[in-house]
Motif scaffolding. Sequence first.
Motif, mmCIF file in Angstrom:
data_model
loop_
_atom_site.group_PDB
_atom_site.id
_atom_site.type_symbol
_atom_site.label_atom_id
_atom_site.label_comp_id
_atom_site.label_asym_id
_atom_site.label_seq_id
_atom_site.Cartn_x
_atom_site.Cartn_y
_atom_site.Cartn_z
ATOM 1 N N MET A 144 -59.332 -3.791 -63.684
ATOM 2 C CA MET A 144 -60.482 -3.024 -63.177
ATOM 3 C C MET A 144 -60.110 -1.557 -62.991
ATOM 4 O O MET A 144 -58.938 -1.216 -62.812
ATOM 5 C CB MET A 144 -60.906 -3.576 -61.813
ATOM 6 N N GLY A 145 -61.137 -0.712 -62.970
ATOM 7 C CA GLY A 145 -60.924 0.688 -62.613
ATOM 8 C C GLY A 145 -61.057 0.844 -61.106
ATOM 9 O O GLY A 145 -61.696 0.012 -60.440
ATOM 10 N N ASP A 146 -60.469 1.916 -60.561
ATOM 11 C CA ASP A 146 -60.628 2.110 -59.111
ATOM 12 C C ASP A 146 -62.046 2.583 -58.785
ATOM 13 O O ASP A 146 -62.647 2.141 -57.798
ATOM 14 C CB ASP A 146 -59.539 3.010 -58.497
ATOM 15 N N GLY A 147 -62.648 3.401 -59.652
ATOM 16 C CA GLY A 147 -64.054 3.770 -59.465
ATOM 17 C C GLY A 147 -64.932 2.528 -59.479
ATOM 18 O O GLY A 147 -65.918 2.434 -58.744
ATOM 19 N N GLU A 148 -64.543 1.574 -60.291
ATOM 20 C CA GLU A 148 -65.306 0.322 -60.411
ATOM 21 C C GLU A 148 -65.388 -0.434 -59.078
ATOM 22 O O GLU A 148 -66.330 -1.191 -58.843
ATOM 23 C CB GLU A 148 -64.643 -0.562 -61.479
ATOM 24 N N LEU A 149 -64.379 -0.217 -58.230
ATOM 25 C CA LEU A 149 -64.351 -0.962 -56.960
ATOM 26 C C LEU A 149 -65.511 -0.583 -56.033
ATOM 27 O O LEU A 149 -65.739 -1.232 -55.017
ATOM 28 C CB LEU A 149 -63.017 -0.754 -56.234
ATOM 29 N N ALA A 150 -66.257 0.464 -56.393
ATOM 30 C CA ALA A 150 -67.442 0.815 -55.596
ATOM 31 C C ALA A 150 -68.573 -0.193 -55.809
ATOM 32 O O ALA A 150 -69.560 -0.191 -55.055
ATOM 33 C CB ALA A 150 -67.919 2.221 -55.965
ATOM 34 N N GLU A 151 -68.451 -1.041 -56.841
ATOM 35 C CA GLU A 151 -69.488 -2.047 -57.102
ATOM 36 C C GLU A 151 -69.351 -3.198 -56.101
ATOM 37 O O GLU A 151 -68.290 -3.824 -56.001
ATOM 38 C CB GLU A 151 -69.353 -2.608 -58.524
#
Length: 276
Positions: A144-151
Amino acid sequence: MDIYKDLIKKAAQIRREVIDIVYRSGAGHVGGSLSETDILVALYYKILNIDPQNPEWPERDRFILSKGHSVDAYYCVLADRGFFDKNELLTYSQFGSKLIGHPNRQVPGVEMNTGALGHGLSIGVGMALAAKMDHKNYRVFVLMGDGELAEGSVWEAAMAASHYRLDNLVAIVDRNSLQISGKTEDVMALEPLQEKWKSFGWKVSVINGHDIPSICDALSEDKKVAGVPSMVIAETVKGKGVSFMENDPKWHHGVMSEEEYRKACAELDRMLEVLS
Ligand SMILES: Cc1ncc(C[n+]2csc(CCOP(=O)(O)OP(=O)(O)O)c2C)c(N)n1
């Protein structure tokens, strides 16, 4: 130790191929592809139990590129491992090619269509649960991306993974601290990230995501804890390996000028020379 030397060289070669296909096609997510390259190389050349000649082998380990926009490095690795002919990379992002801008199931070796962020971990939970129910030994890896963790869906999956005691599930976060529009900590703060995953019941390790021996060590089966899913926070640099791309959000989805292309090639060629 030689194996690691070969893998470090392989990563430089993959980065060089990424630059080529992105420049040639005028499309791609080069920054996130360069940050994840060492992780993909460790997985595909050392960790994953796979057979490129038989991509649907039922016992295979599964890998999901949840940050599906960073497909450039993924295609280069799959081609290099022999899942499909390297010449097909020349068609990347062209009309009619199966190598489109996000992973899709037409491409041998790709387990899941991805690109809408926040879905990969849920799918990985399903696959890992299926392995348990079928009494199979394969492991499931999700990048996963770290920006993706906002989902928010990521955290539902995180909760389910520990509830179902999925110790055959390994999630990796490409912690380059940037996302599409700037720093993750400005867009949606993630820290303290380790503690968050721990509180969701995961075993967490934090590693240098460009140090291939450390990546291999963190992903090895003997690091697993019975009944507990694993999270590897891999600290990386977006645009790694190309000086003018490093840590610059502009290269999340940037197209190189001819001059920039030549500079990037020269830097990576020099690195390959040093490693030979
Ligand atoms: C659901 C969803 N919302 C928005 C986007 C648009 N988008 C594509 S990449 C990206 C940023 C991702 O950042 P990160 O996960 O940190 O990726 P990396 O920095 O590793 O490239 C966004 C918001 C998307 N693909 N899916």
